[in-house]
Enzyme design. Structure first.
Site, PDB file in Angstrom:
ATOM      1  N   ARG A 114       0.858  -1.190   0.000  1.00  0.00           N
ATOM      2  CA  ARG A 114       0.000   0.000   0.000  1.00  0.00           C
ATOM      3  C   ARG A 114       0.891   1.235   0.000  1.00  0.00           C
ATOM      4  NH1 ARG A 114      -2.515  -0.433   6.143  1.00  0.00           N
ATOM      5  NH2 ARG A 114      -0.641  -1.187   7.145  1.00  0.00           N
ATOM      6  N   CYS A 118       3.330   7.644  -6.357  1.00  0.00           N
ATOM      7  CA  CYS A 118       4.125   8.869  -6.290  1.00  0.00           C
ATOM      8  C   CYS A 118       3.199  10.048  -6.005  1.00  0.00           C
ATOM      9  CB  CYS A 118       4.832   9.045  -7.623  1.00  0.00           C
ATOM     10  SG  CYS A 118       5.404  10.728  -7.896  1.00  0.00           S
ATOM     11  N   ASN A 152      -4.966   7.283   4.130  1.00  0.00           N
ATOM     12  CA  ASN A 152      -4.711   6.526   5.352  1.00  0.00           C
ATOM     13  C   ASN A 152      -3.238   6.589   5.702  1.00  0.00           C
ATOM     14  OD1 ASN A 152      -5.798   4.586   7.402  1.00  0.00           O
ATOM     15  ND2 ASN A 152      -4.139   3.351   6.580  1.00  0.00           N
ATOM     16  N   GLU A 153      -2.962   7.085   6.878  1.00  0.00           N
ATOM     17  CA  GLU A 153      -1.578   7.138   7.365  1.00  0.00           C
ATOM     18  C   GLU A 153      -0.604   7.571   6.279  1.00  0.00           C
ATOM     19  OE1 GLU A 153      -0.574   3.469   9.362  1.00  0.00           O
ATOM     20  OE2 GLU A 153      -1.546   4.165  11.197  1.00  0.00           O
ATOM     21  N   CYS A 163       9.631   9.331  -2.929  1.00  0.00           N
ATOM     22  CA  CYS A 163       9.845   8.900  -4.308  1.00  0.00           C
ATOM     23  C   CYS A 163      10.888   9.825  -4.954  1.00  0.00           C
ATOM     24  CB  CYS A 163       8.503   8.994  -5.027  1.00  0.00           C
ATOM     25  SG  CYS A 163       8.576   8.706  -6.791  1.00  0.00           S
ATOM     26  N   CYS A 165      11.401  10.079  -8.413  1.00  0.00           N
ATOM     27  CA  CYS A 165      11.167  10.085  -9.861  1.00  0.00           C
ATOM     28  C   CYS A 165      11.375  11.496 -10.420  1.00  0.00           C
ATOM     29  CB  CYS A 165       9.750   9.586 -10.150  1.00  0.00           C
ATOM     30  SG  CYS A 165       8.485  10.831  -9.822  1.00  0.00           S
ATOM     31  N   CYS A 168       9.074  14.115  -9.004  1.00  0.00           N
ATOM     32  CA  CYS A 168       9.385  14.531  -7.636  1.00  0.00           C
ATOM     33  C   CYS A 168      10.603  15.446  -7.619  1.00  0.00           C
ATOM     34  CB  CYS A 168       9.614  13.309  -6.747  1.00  0.00           C
ATOM     35  SG  CYS A 168       8.052  12.513  -6.290  1.00  0.00           S
ATOM     36  N   GLU A 313      -7.492   4.879  15.528  1.00  0.00           N
ATOM     37  CA  GLU A 313      -7.257   3.434  15.507  1.00  0.00           C
ATOM     38  C   GLU A 313      -6.611   3.007  16.822  1.00  0.00           C
ATOM     39  OE1 GLU A 313      -4.920   1.856  12.288  1.00  0.00           O
ATOM     40  OE2 GLU A 313      -5.901   3.130  10.804  1.00  0.00           O
ATOM     41  N   TRP A 321       1.858  -7.321  14.152  1.00  0.00           N
ATOM     42  CA  TRP A 321       3.133  -6.931  13.563  1.00  0.00           C
ATOM     43  C   TRP A 321       4.222  -6.649  14.590  1.00  0.00           C
ATOM     44  CZ3 TRP A 321       3.586  -2.155  15.673  1.00  0.00           C
ATOM     45  CH2 TRP A 321       2.414  -1.430  15.908  1.00  0.00           C
ATOM     46  N   LYS A 362      -4.871 -10.783   8.673  1.00  0.00           N
ATOM     47  CA  LYS A 362      -6.002 -11.631   9.087  1.00  0.00           C
ATOM     48  C   LYS A 362      -5.944 -12.005  10.567  1.00  0.00           C
ATOM     49  CE  LYS A 362      -4.168 -16.028   7.195  1.00  0.00           C
ATOM     50  NZ  LYS A 362      -2.966 -15.515   6.506  1.00  0.00           N
TER      51      LYS A 362
END
Ligand code: GLA
Ligand code: ZN
Length: 683
Positions: A114, A118, A152-153, A163, A165, A168, A313, A321, A362
């Site tokens: 996720r 860029c 998200n975050e 990035c 590239c 950027c 959250e 994790w 999961k």
């Protein structure tokens, strides 16, 4: 602001991913019934739903979301709707290579995981704009919508280097032109004559890379600023897009002390801020350190806007994790959730409502597990908390922590100090800074966290630990603050560089305020101990020892050993109507505890909860409009009963019982207290 999202109620909710369950209508139906049972009043929808919302380029499918939002609303459950840029769908990265990130060595990444795009890519920005506008047009006026959850975050792959590239790099050069106006100015700011780095063309400037330039301080610092700003720029475009059809407030879920993003700057662009909160409970036998760290993250998040925030959250049980994923022990869920409320959150929200059946998360904790519906320990914990939140809402909503002391914590300072290539490496600004927060926590005294742009006016005491860089008008603000009667404390490794990371010349910028002249900084050799002597007591020194000379300041402590024995280790200087302290040595917590007592006495800052707090018991106060509306949260982080002595009567807002004298706190208990009703009436 957070308080107004749902009238008169604290939010109890979390990430809900019905998109994973569209083929299971019985599950979607059961979810709503369980939510009601657990007193969930809000869910966050659509995080990571892009592939379901736009299955192929240009074909939107919002029907499923619409049905679910309607059904939730009909059942009294509000929606915080996410824009789906947390992850892009496969078709996007396949068709438009520019959307994929480029590493510092120029390698184009493949699609995966996720945060996989860029932030400068024009195609990505266009696709995002179209999606967000379409969501806004469809759902922006839905009565169930209470806020937009932007992406998200934000943070890319958390490496902080973003990035590299061509888009950027071009954006970076534009950003630099804006900041410096000319190459001459940039060369000056970056001190480029060093190692023959003088730039003669903007095109010669590249992002820092392991494969190229990675030592030039000015470049690295500006790249960090640019990364934070560039992501914020992307976020601002998302906010503008959702605004096209909606007036609902926009928020981002932040990660606390997340180094790559300057959240103080971000907070200014958002209506609300929120925290994703994942302490590792039960890692150590003594929970105090973890509790202190969690309270720091709550305090930091509240301080970004100095108003209530959301805990967007948290896990109801376990993450998947951590190196060791231990379950929350009975009682810890309620305590750790109420800890958020105690420091200013107006919500307890979870990642996640229901465990996904497959995928990398999961086994991450959730309110609903794979097998047992509502018949689980976790579900009962969550439901019990939901009932408590409902009960305390009326008393807690509208209150907020209003400390009289502040600590300076500044992202740019963090980046520069850790990169300084001096004294100790890695430097660990955050770790050293935390010593100064810890004592507030231990003594039950709320504190605000400010950055160098914030006003200091409202505080009786401001502590600026390891304030290596001075930027903007900071030194002038501090001078004015002390002149007007403020008490200011700063430390070793402060006032070293300006905002371009160039060393100050001639003198420390606050030498007049501090009444000292700074010279060298020693790192105590590991095989040599040293102490400072303060008010007849001796305290061990950790690593850093600034060698300074009192020039007007009074010396309160001195080094005891080495060639600088007798040098000042702590000074105080009267300046205008105020005082400025300089702590030269990096001291143990034993010194800081004693020294803070002096500061608190001088500034008449007290723990407003009138009691003796045992170890591992924390307290935080949310103030109301009137003093008698204050609510105190007394949190026992011990796995055992703790006994405390309370010096006046308080009333438990849940049971209405009065307490006074000796009070037993059960393991992981959180008491929520106020001034007794009878006294409040008299006022
Ligand atoms: C983050 C993310 C969530 C999820 C959780 C797991 O906070 O925002 O999507 O991955 O971590 O702890
Ligand atoms: Zn890029």
């Amino acid at each position: 602001m957070a308080g107004e999202l749902i009238k008169d109620r604290l939010i109890h909710g979390g990430d809900y991913n019905p998109d994973q369950w569209l083929e299971y209508p019985e599950i979607l139906k059961a979810d709503i019934a369980y939510m009601k049972e657990a007193k969930i009043n809000c869910v966050t929808l659509g995080v990571f739903a892009w592939a379901k919302l736009e299955p192929e380029e240009g074909r939107y499918d919002f029907e499923w979301l619409s049905e679910i939002m309607d059904r939730l609303y009909a059942n009294g459950i509000y929606t915080i709707l996410a824009t789906p840029t947390g992850a892009v769908p496969h078709w996007m990265s396949e068709k438009y290579e520019e959307v994929r990130k480029m590493s510092g060595s120029g390698i184009c990444r493949l699609h995966g995981q996720r945060h996989n795009f860029c932030y400068s890519s024009p195609v990505m920005r266009q696709k995002t704009r179209e999606m967000d506008q379409a969501l806004s047009a469809r759902f922006g006026r839905h009565p169930g919508l209470i806020a937009w959850h932007i992406s998200n975050e934000y943070g890319g792959d958390n490496d902080g280097i973003g990035c590299h590239c061509p888009y950027c790099e071009a954006s970076f050069r534009k950003w630099l032109r804006n900041r410096y106006g000319s190459l001459e100015e940039l060369n000056r700011a970056w001190w480029t004559t060093f190692w023959s780095n003088t730039y003669t063309d903007w095109g010669q400037i590249h992002s820092p890379s392991d494969n190229g330039e990675h030592t030039m301080h000015g470049l690295k610092l500006d790249w960090k600023r640019f990364i934070s700003d560039q992501m914020l720029d992307f976020c601002k475009e998302e906010i503008a897009a959702v605004r096209t059809g909606s007036t609902a407030p926009a928020l981002c879920n932040f990660m606390g002390a997340f180094k790559p993003l300057d959240y103080f700057r971000w907070a200014k662009e958002l209506d609300l801020v929120s925290l994703d909160n994942y302490p590792f409970w039960h890692f150590a036998e003594n929970e105090s350190e973890m509790a202190m760290r969690a309270s720091f993250l709550h305090t930091l998040t509240r301080s970004l806007k100095k108003q209530p925030y959301l805990m967007m959250e948290s896990t109801p049980s376990v993450v998947n994790w951590a190196p060791r994923n231990s379950l929350k022990r009975p009682g810890m869920h309620e305590l750790s959730s109420l800890q958020a409320i105690a420091y200013g959150s107006d919500s307890v929200q979870y990642f996640q409502w229901r465990k996904s059946r497959g995928g990398a998360e999961k086994y991450h904790g959730a309110v609903i597990d794979h097998k047992n519906g509502d018949n689980t320990r976790v579900f009962r914990d969550v439901s019990r908390l939901g009932a408590r939140l409902e009960q305390i809402s009326e008393r807690v909503k509208g209150t907020c922590n209003r400390p009289r002391a502040a600590i300076v914590f500044d992202w740019e300072n963090w980046w520069a100090a850790d990169d300084a290539m001096a004294v100790v490496q890695p430097f660990d600004y955050l770790g050293r800074w935390m010593d100064y927060y810890r004592v507030f926590w231990e003594k039950g005294i709320d504190v605000d966290i400010v950055d160098m742009d914030d006003s200091l006016e409202n505080y009786a005491l401001v502590i600026a630990p390891v304030n290596y860089m001075y930027r903007g008008k900071y030194a002038g603000n501090v001078r004015g603050y002390v002149e007007n009667g403020g008490v200011y404390v700063t430390t070793y490794w402060s006032g070293e560089v300006n905002e371009s990371d160039l060393c100050f010349m001639d003198h420390h910028p606050l030498s007049d305020v501090l009444g000292i002249r700074t010279e060298e900084t020693d790192v105590r050799p590991e095989h040599m101990d040293n102490q400072i002597s303060y008010e007849g007591k001796s305290y061990e020194i950790k690593d850093l020892c600034a060698l300074v000379h009192a020039e007007g300041a009074e010396v309160l402590a001195t080094y005891q050993k080495d060639f600088y024995a007798g040098y000042p280790a702590l000074t105080v200087n009267r300046y205008g109507k105020g005082k400025a302290y300089f702590i030269a040595s990096e001291n143990s917590v034993f010194f800081l505890r004693d020294f803070y007592d002096r500061l608190f006495q001088e500034t008449q800052i007290i723990c407003t909860f009138d009691a003796c707090l045992p170890e591992g018991v924390a307290v935080s106060e949310r103030k109301g409009a009137a003093e008698s509306d204050s609510v105190w949260f007394i949190m026992n982080f011990n796995a055992d009963v703790a006994e405390m002595t309370v010096h006046r009567a308080y009333q438990n807002i849940e049971t209405e019982d009065e307490i006074n004298g000796t009070v037993q706190l059960l393991p992981y208990q959180c008491l929520i207290l106020t001034i007794p009703q009878r006294e409040r009436k008299q006022k």
